[in-house]
Scaffold this motif. Sequence first.
Motif, short mmCIF file in Angstrom:
data_model
loop_
_atom_site.label_atom_id
_atom_site.label_comp_id
_atom_site.label_asym_id
_atom_site.label_seq_id
_atom_site.Cartn_x
_atom_site.Cartn_y
_atom_site.Cartn_z
N ASN A 246 0.82 -1.23 0.00
CA ASN A 246 0.00 0.00 0.00
C ASN A 246 0.84 1.26 0.00
O ASN A 246 0.33 2.36 -0.25
CB ASN A 246 -1.04 0.00 1.13
CG ASN A 246 -0.45 -0.05 2.53
OD1 ASN A 246 0.69 0.33 2.75
ND2 ASN A 246 -1.25 -0.55 3.47
N HIS A 286 -6.10 -5.23 -1.94
CA HIS A 286 -4.73 -5.35 -2.41
C HIS A 286 -4.34 -6.78 -2.80
O HIS A 286 -3.17 -7.02 -3.11
CB HIS A 286 -3.75 -4.86 -1.34
CG HIS A 286 -3.63 -3.37 -1.24
ND1 HIS A 286 -3.29 -2.58 -2.31
CD2 HIS A 286 -3.79 -2.53 -0.19
CE1 HIS A 286 -3.25 -1.30 -1.93
NE2 HIS A 286 -3.56 -1.26 -0.65
N GLY A 291 -0.51 -1.00 -4.99
CA GLY A 291 -0.74 0.30 -4.39
C GLY A 291 -0.37 1.40 -5.37
O GLY A 291 -0.14 1.13 -6.55
N GLY A 293 -2.03 2.72 -1.68
CA GLY A 293 -3.32 2.81 -1.05
C GLY A 293 -3.58 4.23 -0.59
O GLY A 293 -2.64 5.00 -0.36
N ALA A 309 -7.35 0.89 -2.98
CA ALA A 309 -6.12 0.73 -3.76
C ALA A 309 -6.26 1.49 -5.07
O ALA A 309 -7.33 1.51 -5.69
CB ALA A 309 -5.86 -0.74 -4.04
#
Length: 388
Positions: A246, A286, A291, A293, A309
């Motif tokens: 992320n 995810h 990512g 995120g 995401a």
Amino acid sequence: MTSGPASSPITDELLVGALELERTDRGVLPHRLPAWARAQCFGGQAEGAQLAMAEAQPAGVRLALRTAATTVELDVVRTRKLYRGVPPRPDGVYDLLIDGKLAAQATATGGDAIHIDMSTGESHVERGPAATLTFTDLPAGEKDVELWLPHNEQAELVDLRADAPVAPVPRTGRRVWLHHGSSISQGSNAASASATWPAVAAASADVDLLNLGYSGAMMLDPFVARIFRDTPADALSLEIGINIVNGDTMRTRTFTPAVHGFLDTIREGHPTTPLSVVSPLYCPIHEDTPGPGTFDVEALREGRIRFTATGDPAEAKAGRLTLTVIRDALRRIVEQRSTHDPNLFYVDGLDLYGPADHDELPLPDALHPDDESHRRIGQRFAQRAFTA
């Protein structure tokens, strides 16, 4: 016979789970990274701000007292970060355990607040007063009292008072478990400090926890590997993956050598200590989507915190990392190394929290497990990592 509460110095011997205590103008600030490591990461740069915040939040840190006191008081200055346009996180909870059982809880008021405008990067600090947490009517007679500090809120300890002498709880003979991971390991969305999954696992396995779970900051930093190398411990574990995905901080080419290098450094100081590599828990946003995120804007408009995401699933073929890719890589790394390292173990995150768990107990913000899931994860990890 007890008397009125009297001050006791807050010493390293009374505070368990911190790597360093900083003496401030108001009291004692526990750190989960030593000063030399903080200097290597932060260096006055914005990139270290997330880790700076996370390491000063005392996840797993607790005052451990042997005492006959029936009243214990703690003066504390909390520090919260408040983001403009983002709902505030819940107040930090202080858990008081007597002989290992939760007996009371409290929250602090006042304290400092850091107000942050994410759109401009501007921030200002609003200083506030200390709060007094008072725990009364504790059972008479000598007992072990643990006061767990909040996992999600910085706590500067000003004064500790009790109506009977306090002494450190002897740690002799207790196994020490050293763990490193993400916000999930720090305890995000757990109800309180002793309810995070590492705390639940430590209680189940009867080990002393040293929790180096850092929200948003499990990035395979070399200074953390050196801390692991040089810190005495009887069991080691690493929860690897979600922050790297992320944060979109690595690619397939760099991830595998980084994991090997991290493990190599640890093994310089712990050549045979049991070491568990924990792959990512189930997180639908995810699993197959890279990512970075970010906050879900629509949820924020509704006053809710939720994550999403922003990567393109098609780019996983070009080396962008997803949780599925990372699980496969970690499994291969452990299989390769375990031929000459029989004390290295792979723990599949899906065995701790998988799709069936998500159907029953979905991630409330699409990223972090809820309180019941933390309990389930902790119990499962204790069974897999400590029972065998």
